[in-house]
Design an enzyme around this catalytic site. Sequence first.
Site, PDB file in Angstrom:
ATOM      1  N   ASP A 105      33.646  44.326  27.244  1.00 15.06           N
ATOM      2  CA  ASP A 105      33.587  42.984  27.979  1.00 15.06           C
ATOM      3  C   ASP A 105      32.305  42.211  27.375  1.00 15.06           C
ATOM      4  O   ASP A 105      31.217  42.843  27.325  1.00 15.06           O
ATOM      5  CB  ASP A 105      33.430  43.227  29.621  1.00 15.06           C
ATOM      6  CG  ASP A 105      34.628  42.573  30.184  1.00 15.06           C
ATOM      7  OD1 ASP A 105      34.661  41.309  29.939  1.00 15.06           O
ATOM      8  OD2 ASP A 105      35.352  42.919  31.163  1.00 15.06           O
ATOM      9  N   ASP A 174      34.624  37.006  28.664  1.00 16.88           N
ATOM     10  CA  ASP A 174      34.857  36.618  29.979  1.00 16.88           C
ATOM     11  C   ASP A 174      34.873  35.040  30.143  1.00 16.88           C
ATOM     12  O   ASP A 174      33.691  34.433  29.581  1.00 16.88           O
ATOM     13  CB  ASP A 174      33.639  37.066  30.931  1.00 16.88           C
ATOM     14  CG  ASP A 174      33.805  37.115  32.391  1.00 16.88           C
ATOM     15  OD1 ASP A 174      34.763  37.320  32.934  1.00 16.88           O
ATOM     16  OD2 ASP A 174      32.857  36.342  33.054  1.00 16.88           O
ATOM     17  N   GLU A 215      39.313  35.199  28.412  1.00 14.32           N
ATOM     18  CA  GLU A 215      39.803  34.597  29.690  1.00 14.32           C
ATOM     19  C   GLU A 215      39.700  33.150  29.705  1.00 14.32           C
ATOM     20  O   GLU A 215      38.788  32.469  29.498  1.00 14.32           O
ATOM     21  CB  GLU A 215      39.059  35.331  30.672  1.00 14.32           C
ATOM     22  CG  GLU A 215      39.342  35.077  32.067  1.00 14.32           C
ATOM     23  CD  GLU A 215      38.389  35.640  33.337  1.00 14.32           C
ATOM     24  OE1 GLU A 215      38.777  35.780  34.192  1.00 14.32           O
ATOM     25  OE2 GLU A 215      37.221  35.600  32.746  1.00 14.32           O
ATOM     26  N   HIS A 290      41.138  43.792  37.139  1.00 19.75           N
ATOM     27  CA  HIS A 290      40.218  43.793  38.038  1.00 19.75           C
ATOM     28  C   HIS A 290      40.142  42.662  38.971  1.00 19.75           C
ATOM     29  O   HIS A 290      39.276  42.588  39.967  1.00 19.75           O
ATOM     30  CB  HIS A 290      38.735  44.163  37.321  1.00 19.75           C
ATOM     31  CG  HIS A 290      38.363  43.108  36.781  1.00 19.75           C
ATOM     32  ND1 HIS A 290      39.048  42.709  35.422  1.00 19.75           N
ATOM     33  CD2 HIS A 290      37.347  42.090  36.830  1.00 19.75           C
ATOM     34  CE1 HIS A 290      38.214  41.543  35.043  1.00 19.75           C
ATOM     35  NE2 HIS A 290      37.267  41.270  35.838  1.00 19.75           N
ATOM     36  N   ASP A 291      40.549  41.547  38.567  1.00 18.45           N
ATOM     37  CA  ASP A 291      40.687  40.328  39.323  1.00 18.45           C
ATOM     38  C   ASP A 291      42.088  40.101  40.084  1.00 18.45           C
ATOM     39  O   ASP A 291      42.126  39.041  40.446  1.00 18.45           O
ATOM     40  CB  ASP A 291      40.307  39.189  38.160  1.00 18.45           C
ATOM     41  CG  ASP A 291      38.918  38.992  38.118  1.00 18.45           C
ATOM     42  OD1 ASP A 291      38.032  39.420  38.859  1.00 18.45           O
ATOM     43  OD2 ASP A 291      38.582  38.470  37.082  1.00 18.45           O
TER      44      ASP A 291
END
Length: 559
Positions: A105, A174, A215, A290-291
């Site tokens: 990430d 991210d 993202e 994870h979101d």
Amino acid sequence: MLQQSRAGPGTRWQTACIYQIYPASFKDSNGDGFGDLPGIISKIDHLESLGVNAFWLSPCDESPNVDGGYDISNYRKIDRRYGTVADIELLIRSLDEVNIWLILDLVVNHTSDQHEWFRESRSSKTNAKRNWYIWRKGKSITIGNECENPEVRQAVYADMRFWLEKGIAGFRMDVINMLAKHPDLPNAPPRVHDYLQEMRKDVLDHYPETMTVGELLYTTRDEVKLYVEPNRRELDLAFEFDLCAWNFGPGGRFDKGRDTVQALKRTICRTWNGLRSGETAWQTFFLESHDTARSVTRFGDDKPEHSAAIAKMLAVLSTTLYGTLFVYQGQEIGMENHTADPIESFDDINTINAMRKIERSRHECSQPGETIDMSDVHEQVRLQARDHTRSPIPWKYGEPHAGFSTTVGPLWKRMNSNTDRIDMASQTSASNSVLSFWRDMIEFRRLFAKNIVFGAFDVIDDTSSEGPIFAYIQSGMSHKRPLKVDILVVLNLTAEDHVPFALPNLEGAKLARLIDTRWEGGFIADASDVNGELVHLGPYQALVFFIVKETAASLPIDP
């Protein structure tokens, strides 16, 4: 260095199945109740047996952990709760032995307030790093890196090279389109595309086969194409969130929206027909991260008797739509939401802040002494909160903390209460388990990548809107000629039973049943022609057929 992927035609990331690990919740090796890197290394055999090509590791950088590790205080150090840089190096070597590559990430549009860059920036208005952050009236409005500053970008590039030199295969980036901008400011700097092209030229091009997935929040489909069009040389892949947010209301995650089957079908059709630009711009498919909350609960009816059927139906959907497939830890065993847990147990900062904001808003609109009703919000928290996917993996029911940890104290996050029904060990050897089915479907997708990953997606018209059935055909090409075999997928998206569906009557073709999620193991050794027959589907049942356009001596029906 990394070995060649087992991927088929196209670049290795196009046909890949990429598994996401949230390290705090995957496996604890030292008994402190917190997942870590040695724990991941101890479970590499699980990744190998699942058939994944890569895994994306959520942040394990040094962090005060205010926001689940996404508030990073040092990009080159590993948080001591997870291990050390040496553990990452061992992880890379161990993955290399089984031909799985690692994606980290990259969280660079903001930092923790504990990062040395920020400490220097706020120390003085004359500090050399003062303009590394965006300040207003003496305050940083986002603790966001000022990527308009070339010094910041070069520092980020240096941190990227630090990890690329160790042999990682790429980055998940991210909120990359927002690049340090506050919500009151434009979502992205005017030159965001210039910066991504600069990153490609200065860093990524020097590491062949490196993959990037961005993202992209609050972007239209046309805007997404700008990021992933190969000729622009920015990102390889992008995460869109239409399918994850298909039943959000206008107020967001905890506002109940339209959760009809018709709305779900429209979202799938709009997403999978909307991004591709010829055969160049590339798509990703994911139902969990994870979101998000758990897909079995979000797309199902929350009845235990339907849980496995829902998980298998979603596995068919996931592995038979084109693009690069992402699977989140626990999805392969059909993990569910914590729907029975008290609302006080939901402790994710995103969930807490959202509930407080909604309660304040309702209080401002209420009469003095009026009781604030939050029951509808609590219902949505149980359905949509990201707390659900951050709970620990149950490795073996009956062991302390279901095999996740040996700690005598509490875990960092609550274990789900249904580990007697859903755990990794009981599904590993069971031929009819969700896990076994996922393994077979990942292999099926790999074998028929020309149809599924690169093929054309055509919905059968009378299933695209009304009714519980959703059916589509994946057809592929080879050397500019149609393949002899196409794939028909038929899904019952509801708990309705005995739902009739008339199979298409395909002239000059044979229709052979291949996969039935109600059969033991799912795969059927039956090549008899069912062209034009009427089938009845049970709750959340999925069927897959071969459309054989020329007579063949045998069909490859056992992957």
